[in-house]
Scaffold this motif. Structure first.
Motif, short mmCIF file in Angstrom:
data_model
loop_
_atom_site.label_atom_id
_atom_site.label_comp_id
_atom_site.label_asym_id
_atom_site.label_seq_id
_atom_site.Cartn_x
_atom_site.Cartn_y
_atom_site.Cartn_z
N ARG A 64 30.12 -73.28 -58.06
CA ARG A 64 30.36 -74.12 -59.28
C ARG A 64 30.08 -73.32 -60.34
O ARG A 64 28.94 -72.56 -60.36
CB ARG A 64 30.01 -75.42 -59.18
N TYR A 65 30.77 -73.55 -61.43
CA TYR A 65 30.17 -73.30 -62.94
C TYR A 65 29.07 -73.90 -63.21
O TYR A 65 29.01 -75.13 -63.08
CB TYR A 65 31.33 -73.09 -63.91
N GLN A 115 31.75 -77.60 -65.01
CA GLN A 115 31.06 -77.43 -64.05
C GLN A 115 32.16 -77.69 -62.54
O GLN A 115 31.63 -78.22 -61.56
CB GLN A 115 29.77 -78.23 -63.68
N LEU A 116 33.24 -76.75 -62.89
CA LEU A 116 34.37 -77.01 -61.76
C LEU A 116 33.82 -75.90 -60.50
O LEU A 116 33.09 -75.00 -60.80
CB LEU A 116 35.52 -76.57 -62.18
N TYR A 117 34.43 -76.43 -59.22
CA TYR A 117 34.37 -75.88 -57.95
C TYR A 117 35.27 -74.64 -58.23
O TYR A 117 36.40 -74.47 -58.78
CB TYR A 117 34.62 -76.76 -56.90
N ILE A 118 34.70 -73.53 -57.79
CA ILE A 118 35.47 -72.09 -57.56
C ILE A 118 35.83 -71.97 -56.37
O ILE A 118 35.60 -72.27 -55.41
CB ILE A 118 34.50 -70.81 -57.79
N THR A 144 28.92 -64.45 -66.21
CA THR A 144 29.11 -65.89 -65.85
C THR A 144 27.85 -66.31 -65.15
O THR A 144 27.59 -65.65 -64.13
CB THR A 144 30.58 -66.07 -65.14
N ILE A 145 27.53 -67.61 -65.38
CA ILE A 145 26.43 -68.20 -64.71
C ILE A 145 26.99 -69.09 -63.72
O ILE A 145 27.68 -70.07 -64.05
CB ILE A 145 25.42 -68.89 -65.33
N LEU A 146 26.78 -69.17 -62.35
CA LEU A 146 27.35 -70.08 -61.29
C LEU A 146 26.23 -70.66 -60.63
O LEU A 146 25.10 -70.32 -60.85
CB LEU A 146 28.04 -69.18 -60.37
N ARG A 147 26.46 -71.73 -59.86
CA ARG A 147 25.41 -72.72 -59.14
C ARG A 147 26.13 -72.83 -57.85
O ARG A 147 27.15 -73.14 -57.51
CB ARG A 147 25.40 -73.94 -60.10
N SER A 204 35.12 -86.26 -60.59
CA SER A 204 36.54 -86.50 -60.42
C SER A 204 37.38 -85.83 -61.19
O SER A 204 38.68 -85.63 -61.00
CB SER A 204 36.62 -88.05 -60.58
N ALA A 205 37.11 -85.26 -62.37
CA ALA A 205 37.85 -84.54 -63.06
C ALA A 205 38.07 -83.05 -62.38
O ALA A 205 39.12 -82.32 -62.71
CB ALA A 205 37.24 -84.11 -64.50
#
Length: 711
Positions: free
Chosen positions: A52-53, A58-61, A73-76, A111-112
């Motif tokens: 995710r971002y 913080q959307l899923y990739i 970019t920083i991901l998590r 949910s977004a």
């Protein structure tokens, strides 16, 4: 040597561990990259994880969205969407109140995300949330988070609104009808009901049974503009989707003085500035109200209908003081024809024929009758004043009133659907119960006055109507707050002033055509273009806020974009609300190197406009749309809030890419500034005293030092 285009350098975080700095190969499967990252932290079961971002939403990739990842970019590393959905579904059904509250809070945020939403919905998550609401056991924050999550999930359009149960609708309507309810719950409830009405024909009837406009009036009297906005949005939705048999009932409700007064005093004239979303909803309400005139506008008069002909006879009677009718039929016809000619009808024998063209149809006759009955003295004065003039200078009242009605319908776009993103409402139309008719009465007096000022004859009819259209359009652009203010604006826009304005606006085209002046203009133009270019780039550096526009309900979702101060990077990112000033670069998580930008496209060539080609309100949006195309085959899509911002951004981006700025705004600014500079230089020449001896060779004129600030 630059890295390959398929390699992006990113940092990946995991709680309690040092971040991993990796070079992500965009050609490798995402599952392979996640497995490698998990191995780096000795985590087993890589299939249970996802990326995710770390910033922003913080959307899923996913494989579909991974191309949006940029260098730096920083991901998590996070648990996968499916696993997260399963865990949250279990937690929101747990008995522990604190655990359930935290789960609902996290669910409202997740949910977004479309990827998460699809997983949660597949697990019957929406049904679970609906049952929680129907149970009536949730209150306060817990209920607010539940409604937020429900609304976000439904907004993805994965499931149909038609599946919503009647008990759920009643529960949501109950929150709206409660005298004391938490603001966040009320806001979400209004938004849910609006979405139901807009997205489902069958749900319209169910919602309309539970909620009336009268019940929403109370929410317009609160101090919270967000609640007022959602309340008007729901009123607009009920009005827009009302079937024909209920349209007139809704029209009668909207015409009530009580509702109009509340909107005027508590919304328009409230102590808070009108935000963009509220302005849009007021514009929509204005359009829907004027669209009630469409039926009469498109109705032809039946020359054989005695009831309709009696209205024309009433106009004659009021104008000529009810003179006794002659007894003979032939005498009556002769007298009537004479009177109808004095009234200014084209067809003196049967003036009903004048109302057979649509538009404006019967709407013109309605306007004339209103003027004759409500403003009788004005009506009689106009008719008698013109009937006593010489034939060649008389202003034909009937013909003028019919054509004026058509012009007003065109100016106010009667019969057209509201345009998405348009905020052009006029406060004065909320100040009177019969605003349309009063507007006509003011404009017909203006027309009569302008006719006299122009000393017009019947041959000048079209010229007069063009001037009157211009007077009205210019006055409306000044946004008068009341009908009295409109009168004052129009009083200042007499025929002489219109001529002066036209001459001033044509000055750069008409007054500077001699060869020396043309040469001076060509010499000045590069300086002015460079000045305009710098102004456009400075505005891009300041940045602008854009609304996220889509098929889903209108919602306060924004994103911001600005150019770096060195003109090398476009920074952009999502915002929770419209900013009240400059947004720092640190808050904008995404960026595009200017060197990667290939081109800028506008209108129907934009990818997001091709996707929305089915929307009815696309015409306005199409004119404000533009896209940045950049490597590798990516786009950043915009819909400008207004025409000014559209011109600023398209011009600025073209200047950034070294291409010609070609917007109407640039052409207007160029003409205005060149004219100003030429006037200054010509004025200097007029003030030069010619010496007896030959003067020394003059130096080159100093550089253009005019600070341009377009506001």
């Amino acid at each position: 040597m630059p890295p390959p285009a398929d390699i992006v350098k990113v940092a990946i975080e995991w709680p309690g561990a040092n971040a991993q700095l990796i070079e992500m190969d965009q050609k490798r499967p995402l599952t392979s990259i996640i497995r490698e990252v998990c191995d780096g932290w000795s985590l087993s079961g890589s299939e249970q994880f996802a990326l995710r971002y770390a910033d922003g939403p913080q959307l899923y990739i996913t494989e579909q969205s991974r191309s949006e990842i940029k260098n730096g970019t920083i991901l998590r590393l996070a648990i996968s969407p499916g696993r997260a959905a399963r865990q949250l579904l279990e937690r929101i059904q747990s008995h522990g109140i604190d655990a359930r509250l935290e789960a609902l809070k996290e669910l409202a945020k997740l949910s977004a995300d479309t990827t998460f939403a699809a997983e949660f919905i597949n697990m019957e998550g929406i049904g679970t949330l609906a049952r929680l609401v129907e149970s009536g056991t949730h209150f306060g924050e817990m209920l607010a988070f539940t409604l937020t999550a429900f609304l976000e999930l439904m907004d993805h359009g994965i499931v149909s609104w038609d599946l919503i149960s009647l008990s759920f609708i009643k529960q949501i309507a109950g929150y709206v009808n409660q005298p004391m309810v938490d603001v966040s719950i009320l806001q979400r409830s209004l938004a849910i009901l609006e979405s139901m009405v807009l997205n489902s024909h069958s749900l319209y009837h169910r919602v309309a049974q539970e909620i009336t406009v009268g019940q929403l009036i109370g929410h317009l009297q609160v101090s919270n503009q967000e609640i007022q906005t959602y309340a008007i949005a729901l009123i607009n939705a009920l009005f827009l989707k009302a079937p024909e048999d209920r349209r007139q009932e809704m029209a009668s409700t909207l015409a009530q003085k009580h509702l109009r007064s509340i909107i005027l005093n508590h919304v328009i004239r409230g102590n808070r500035p009108i935000k963009a979303e509220m302005a849009h909803q007021l514009y929509v309400l204005q359009v829907l109200t004027f669209n009630l005139l469409e039926e009469r506008m498109m109705t032809k008069m039946d020359p054989n209908d005695q009831t309709q002909r009696d209205v024309i006879f009433e106009l004659r009677r009021i104008a000529f003081d009810g003179e006794n009718d002659p007894t003979g039929t032939e005498k009556r016809k002769t007298l009537y024809a004479k009177d109808y000619k004095m009234l200014g009808f084209t067809n003196h024998v049967n003036p009903a024929m004048d109302f057979t063209q649509t538009p404006p149809g019967m709407l013109a006759l309605d306007n004339m009758l209103y003027l004759a009955k409500v403003h009788q003295d004005t009506y009689i004065r106009i008719v008698l004043e013109n009937s006593s003039r010489e034939d060649k200078h008389e202003c034909p009242f009937g013909r003028c009133a019919i054509d004026l009605t058509r012009i007003l319908c065109e100016i106010l776009q009667v019969g057209e659907l509201p345009n998405e993103g348009c905020n052009d409402y006029h406060p004065m139309f909320f100040t009177h119960d019969r605003a349309w008719e009063e507007f006509f009465c003011i404009c017909i007096q203006l027309l009569n006055k302008t006719w006299k000022e122009m000393r017009a004859t019947s041959e000048d009819f079209n010229k007069v109507m063009q001037v009157v259209r211009e007077q009205i359009t210019r006055a409306l652009a000044m946004k008068p707050s009341s009908l009295d203010q409109l009168k004052n604006k129009l009083r200042g826009l007499n025929y002489s002033e219109i001529l002066r304005l036209r001459q001033s606006e044509r000055m750069s085209q008409d007054d500077f055509q001699s060869p020396p002046i043309i040469e001076l203009r060509e010499r000045i133009q590069p300086e002015i273009l460079e000045l305009i270019k710098q102004q456009r780039l400075n505005r891009l550096c300041e940045g602008s806020c854009f609304r996220k526009v889509g098929n889903r309900r209108r919602q306060e979702k924004f994103w911001f974009c600005r150019l770096s101060l060195n003109h090398k990077v476009l920074h952009y990112g999502d915002l929770d609300e419209s900013p009240q000033g400059e947004v720092p670069f640190e808050m904008l998580s995404d960026k595009i190197p200017v060197s990667d930008i290939k081109s800028v496209v506008t209108g129907k060539d934009c990818p997001h406009m091709k996707e929305k080609s089915a929307l009815k309100q696309n015409k306005e949006v199409l004119e404000l749309a533009f896209s940045v195309l950049y490597d590798p085959d990516e786009t950043l899509n915009f819909v400008a809030p207004n025409k000014y911002e559209y011109c600023i951004w398209t011009d600025g981006l073209c200047a950034l890419l070294g291409r010609e700025m070609s917007s109407d705004l640039t052409r207007s600014d160029l003409d205005t500034l060149i004219s100003m500079e030429m006037k200054l230089r010509l004025l200097d020449l007029e003030n030069i005293t010619i010496p007896e001896a030959p003067p020394p060779v003059p130096k080159e004129p100093s550089s253009y030092n005019f600070t341009y600030n377009y506001s």
